[in-house]
Design a protein around this motif. Structure first.
Motif, short mmCIF file in Angstrom:
data_model
loop_
_atom_site.label_atom_id
_atom_site.label_comp_id
_atom_site.label_asym_id
_atom_site.label_seq_id
_atom_site.Cartn_x
_atom_site.Cartn_y
_atom_site.Cartn_z
N ARG A 138 14.01 -19.48 -42.19
CA ARG A 138 12.84 -18.81 -41.62
C ARG A 138 12.69 -19.21 -40.15
N LEU A 139 12.18 -18.28 -39.37
CA LEU A 139 11.93 -18.54 -37.95
C LEU A 139 10.44 -18.31 -37.68
N THR A 140 9.81 -19.29 -37.04
CA THR A 140 8.41 -19.18 -36.67
C THR A 140 8.31 -19.20 -35.15
N VAL A 141 7.75 -18.15 -34.57
CA VAL A 141 7.62 -18.04 -33.12
C VAL A 141 6.17 -18.36 -32.75
N GLU A 142 5.97 -19.48 -32.07
CA GLU A 142 4.65 -19.86 -31.60
C GLU A 142 4.51 -19.54 -30.11
N GLN A 143 3.38 -19.86 -29.55
CA GLN A 143 3.12 -19.46 -28.17
C GLN A 143 4.07 -20.12 -27.18
N ASN A 144 4.38 -21.39 -27.42
CA ASN A 144 5.22 -22.09 -26.44
C ASN A 144 6.45 -22.74 -27.05
N ARG A 145 6.75 -22.42 -28.30
CA ARG A 145 7.95 -22.98 -28.91
C ARG A 145 8.39 -22.14 -30.11
N ILE A 146 9.61 -22.40 -30.56
CA ILE A 146 10.19 -21.68 -31.69
C ILE A 146 10.64 -22.72 -32.72
N ILE A 147 10.28 -22.48 -33.98
CA ILE A 147 10.62 -23.41 -35.05
C ILE A 147 11.53 -22.69 -36.05
N GLY A 148 12.68 -23.28 -36.32
CA GLY A 148 13.62 -22.72 -37.28
C GLY A 148 13.79 -23.63 -38.48
N GLU A 149 13.84 -23.01 -39.65
CA GLU A 149 14.09 -23.75 -40.90
C GLU A 149 15.35 -23.18 -41.55
#
Length: 303
Positions: free
Chosen positions: A58-69
């Protein structure tokens, strides 16, 4: 914990050498998160501290960063692996409990030199390194299915159901993994156009093509496995049909004998053969002739 500076290649550095958090790669284990002294933006959310809770990609796109699982399915002699990565301010953090990222980074360093001097390029190379050996794994899966097919042809199917069930489970996991990875990279493409240079965009397209091919090959192997399972079921049905055919023939042969036994078992007083001294041998001879005649008939008809 491992630290690298992103340049034309990855340069190992120590924590003390980091003067500014830009173009830095950090690889650490889950238990090192709380003692890492990293910028808050580079730390994973508290919900991901228990990395074993990750069940997919899963990929989570936040305002100032990107988190990948990432949850990578099992392979022969290799357990299921999980990875978290965070992309922030041209820096990358990898939470790597199984040393998978370390292995991928070694592969990245051995890749053909190209314009790779940023976190975007490194992330694309990481994806490529992650699936680099998967075509070979697909070949091994195909060989396993071929062996199962030969087992069916040789009628050596004692453990076929259990082994085929395990193989189909692996194929389903692989198909789901590539599908999720495909969506993950596509989401990355849609949300990071301002962060990717031309080289990264080209490599991202290449990653998508590789994932599509792997998913198509996995689906092909699933169909192949289904065909082999159908061959096994057809063989089972054929064996059952032969048994039923044999039982039907036996029943047909002995049905006249049952009639004779029932008829002469009535013991009426005026039955002509009841007091005939040759009555018993005559019934035996008639029974043998009936059985022999039925067997001859069935053999002539190739039943």
């Amino acid at each position: 914990m491992l630290y690298y500076r992103i340049a034309k290649t990855l340069i190992p550095i120590s924590f003390e050498e980091i003067q500014s958090w830009e173009k830095i790669v950090v690889i650490l284990k889950p238990e090192e998160i709380n003692t890492s002294n990293l910028p808050e933006e580079l730390l994973p959310p508290v919900s991901l501290f228990s990395i074993e809770n990750i069940t997919g990609c899963r990929l989570t796109v936040e305002q100032n960063r990107i988190i990948g699982e990432l949850c990578i399915p099992i392979k022969p002699h290799q357990k299921e692996r999980r990875i978290i990565y965070i992309w922030w301010n041209h820096c990358l953090l990898f939470v790597d409990p199984d040393q998978e990222v370390v292995t991928c980074m070694e592969r990245v360093k051995n890749m053909r030199p190209h314009h790779a001097d940023g976190a975007d390029n490194l992330l694309m190379d990481f994806y490529l390194a992650l699936i680099m050996d998967d075509p070979l794994h697909m070949e091994l899966l195909e060989e396993r299915i071929s062996r199962f097919e030969q087992m069916v042809l040789d009628n050596q199917t004692d453990s076929f159901i259990r082994q085929m069930s395990q193989l189909r489970k692996e194929l389903n996991q692989r198909n789901r993994y590539y599908s999720q990875m495909n969506d993950m990279v596509a989401t990355l493409q849609e949300n990071t156009t301002d962060l990717l240079d031309e080289e990264s965009k080209n490599r991202l397209q290449y990653v998508l093509r590789r994932l599509n091919r792997l998913q198509e090959e996995t689906q092909m192997l699933r169909e192949y496995a289904s065909q082999v399972s159908s061959e096994y079921q057809a063989q089972v049905d054929f064996g059952q049909n032969r048994i039923m055919k044999f039982l039907t023939i036996v029943t047909t042969i002995f049905m006249p004998l049952s009639l004779i036994a029932g008829w002469y078992g009535m013991n009426f007083d005026h039955m002509p053969e009841l007091h005939w001294k040759y009555g018993y041998p005559s019934v035996i001879i008639v029974s043998v002739l009936i059985v022999g005649g039925c067997i001859f008939y069935f053999k002539k008809k190739r039943y």
